[in-house]
Design a protein around this motif. Sequence first.
Motif, PDB file in Angstrom:
ATOM      1  N   LEU A  20       4.044  -3.298 -20.823  1.00 50.29           N
ATOM      2  CA  LEU A  20       3.618  -2.027 -20.255  1.00 50.29           C
ATOM      3  C   LEU A  20       4.550  -0.907 -20.683  1.00 50.29           C
ATOM      4  CD1 LEU A  20       3.288  -3.332 -16.593  1.00 50.29           C
ATOM      5  CD2 LEU A  20       1.400  -2.972 -18.176  1.00 50.29           C
ATOM      6  N   THR A  21       4.029   0.284 -20.649  1.00 51.06           N
ATOM      7  CA  THR A  21       4.910   1.438 -20.829  1.00 51.06           C
ATOM      8  C   THR A  21       5.645   1.639 -19.505  1.00 51.06           C
ATOM      9  OG1 THR A  21       3.315   3.049 -19.995  1.00 51.06           O
ATOM     10  CG2 THR A  21       3.218   2.535 -22.368  1.00 51.06           C
ATOM     11  N   PRO A  22       6.752   2.347 -19.507  1.00 51.40           N
ATOM     12  CA  PRO A  22       7.449   2.611 -18.246  1.00 51.40           C
ATOM     13  C   PRO A  22       6.543   3.319 -17.221  1.00 51.40           C
ATOM     14  CG  PRO A  22       8.869   3.165 -20.086  1.00 51.40           C
ATOM     15  CD  PRO A  22       7.518   2.839 -20.660  1.00 51.40           C
ATOM     16  N   GLU A  23       5.672   4.195 -17.696  1.00 50.29           N
ATOM     17  CA  GLU A  23       4.771   4.904 -16.791  1.00 50.29           C
ATOM     18  C   GLU A  23       3.763   3.948 -16.157  1.00 50.29           C
ATOM     19  OE1 GLU A  23       5.248   5.884 -20.049  1.00 50.29           O
ATOM     20  OE2 GLU A  23       6.587   7.568 -19.621  1.00 50.29           O
ATOM     21  N   GLN A  24       3.202   3.046 -16.967  1.00 49.99           N
ATOM     22  CA  GLN A  24       2.251   2.069 -16.445  1.00 49.99           C
ATOM     23  C   GLN A  24       2.929   1.157 -15.430  1.00 49.99           C
ATOM     24  OE1 GLN A  24       1.174   0.392 -20.244  1.00 49.99           O
ATOM     25  NE2 GLN A  24      -0.841   1.425 -20.237  1.00 49.99           N
ATOM     26  N   ALA A  26       5.562   1.795 -13.583  1.00 52.49           N
ATOM     27  CA  ALA A  26       5.839   2.566 -12.362  1.00 52.49           C
ATOM     28  C   ALA A  26       4.569   2.739 -11.533  1.00 52.49           C
ATOM     29  CB  ALA A  26       6.445   3.919 -12.720  1.00 52.49           C
ATOM     30  N   ALA A  27       3.453   3.028 -12.211  1.00 55.28           N
ATOM     31  CA  ALA A  27       2.189   3.218 -11.506  1.00 55.28           C
ATOM     32  C   ALA A  27       1.740   1.920 -10.825  1.00 55.28           C
ATOM     33  CB  ALA A  27       1.117   3.717 -12.471  1.00 55.28           C
ATOM     34  N   LEU A  28       1.881   0.788 -11.516  1.00 57.88           N
ATOM     35  CA  LEU A  28       1.516  -0.501 -10.922  1.00 57.88           C
ATOM     36  C   LEU A  28       2.396  -0.825  -9.720  1.00 57.88           C
ATOM     37  CD1 LEU A  28       0.806  -2.790 -14.011  1.00 57.88           C
ATOM     38  CD2 LEU A  28      -0.805  -2.124 -12.224  1.00 57.88           C
ATOM     39  N   GLN A  29       3.684  -0.603  -9.866  1.00 54.34           N
ATOM     40  CA  GLN A  29       4.600  -0.885  -8.759  1.00 54.34           C
ATOM     41  C   GLN A  29       4.292  -0.003  -7.553  1.00 54.34           C
ATOM     42  OE1 GLN A  29       8.805  -1.181  -9.679  1.00 54.34           O
ATOM     43  NE2 GLN A  29       8.332  -1.993 -11.714  1.00 54.34           N
ATOM     44  N   LEU A  30       4.016   1.254  -7.823  1.00 53.86           N
ATOM     45  CA  LEU A  30       3.693   2.183  -6.741  1.00 53.86           C
ATOM     46  C   LEU A  30       2.419   1.757  -6.014  1.00 53.86           C
ATOM     47  CD1 LEU A  30       4.439   4.886  -5.361  1.00 53.86           C
ATOM     48  CD2 LEU A  30       2.948   6.000  -7.023  1.00 53.86           C
ATOM     49  N   LYS A  31       1.389   1.425  -6.779  1.00 54.94           N
ATOM     50  CA  LYS A  31       0.118   1.024  -6.165  1.00 54.94           C
ATOM     51  C   LYS A  31       0.283  -0.291  -5.398  1.00 54.94           C
ATOM     52  CE  LYS A  31      -4.776   0.536  -6.907  1.00 54.94           C
ATOM     53  NZ  LYS A  31      -5.903   0.716  -7.806  1.00 54.94           N
ATOM     54  N   ALA A  32       1.005  -1.247  -5.978  1.00 57.15           N
ATOM     55  CA  ALA A  32       1.222  -2.528  -5.304  1.00 57.15           C
ATOM     56  C   ALA A  32       1.994  -2.322  -3.996  1.00 57.15           C
ATOM     57  CB  ALA A  32       1.972  -3.490  -6.224  1.00 57.15           C
ATOM     58  N   ARG A  33       2.997  -1.479  -4.036  1.00 60.07           N
ATOM     59  CA  ARG A  33       3.791  -1.204  -2.826  1.00 60.07           C
ATOM     60  C   ARG A  33       2.914  -0.547  -1.767  1.00 60.07           C
ATOM     61  NH1 ARG A  33       7.618   2.239  -4.793  1.00 60.07           N
ATOM     62  NH2 ARG A  33       8.295   0.567  -6.142  1.00 60.07           N
ATOM     63  N   ARG A  34       2.082   0.406  -2.198  1.00 61.97           N
ATOM     64  CA  ARG A  34       1.195   1.107  -1.267  1.00 61.97           C
ATOM     65  C   ARG A  34       0.204   0.146  -0.629  1.00 61.97           C
ATOM     66  NH1 ARG A  34      -3.684   3.435  -2.231  1.00 61.97           N
ATOM     67  NH2 ARG A  34      -3.381   3.351  -4.463  1.00 61.97           N
ATOM     68  N   LEU A  35      -0.282  -0.825  -1.407  1.00 58.70           N
ATOM     69  CA  LEU A  35      -1.257  -1.798  -0.908  1.00 58.70           C
ATOM     70  C   LEU A  35      -0.604  -3.010  -0.259  1.00 58.70           C
ATOM     71  CD1 LEU A  35      -3.809  -1.688  -3.850  1.00 58.70           C
ATOM     72  CD2 LEU A  35      -3.979  -0.582  -1.616  1.00 58.70           C
TER      73      LEU A  35
END
Length: 128
Positions: A20-24, A26-35
């Motif tokens: 993944l790119t660093p942005e991808q 970060a986005a996955l981690q953020l969404k996983a944490r939110r869910l």
Amino acid sequence: MRRRRQPNAPGRSKSRKVTLTPEQDAALQLKARRLKVSVARLLVESALTDQETATDRRELLETLFGLQRLLGNVANNVNQLARKANIEDEFPEAARPVLLQMLRLMKRLDLAVDELGMPGRSQGGGAR
């Protein structure tokens, strides 16, 4: 409470490496944490499920419960208007359509929560 699977126990035997790119990432981690799930679970659920996932359902229910609480607050304000109207013997005509619309929304919201499951989770105060 769920138990963790023992390392030697049968279960998942395949793994995949994802670049993944660093942005991808970060986005996955953020969404996983939110869910409130792991990144791995998020990826598996997203890739293999064409239908609503348990995570999607939980997020939707939390949103609906939040809306239920907000509408309850609005209902409380309408009740305050009604009390004032009873004291002054006059209910503001402009408030009547707002009250009726709010009651219709409460019924729809309660039905949506009931259809999604989670019995006993209705916050009360809804017009049924």
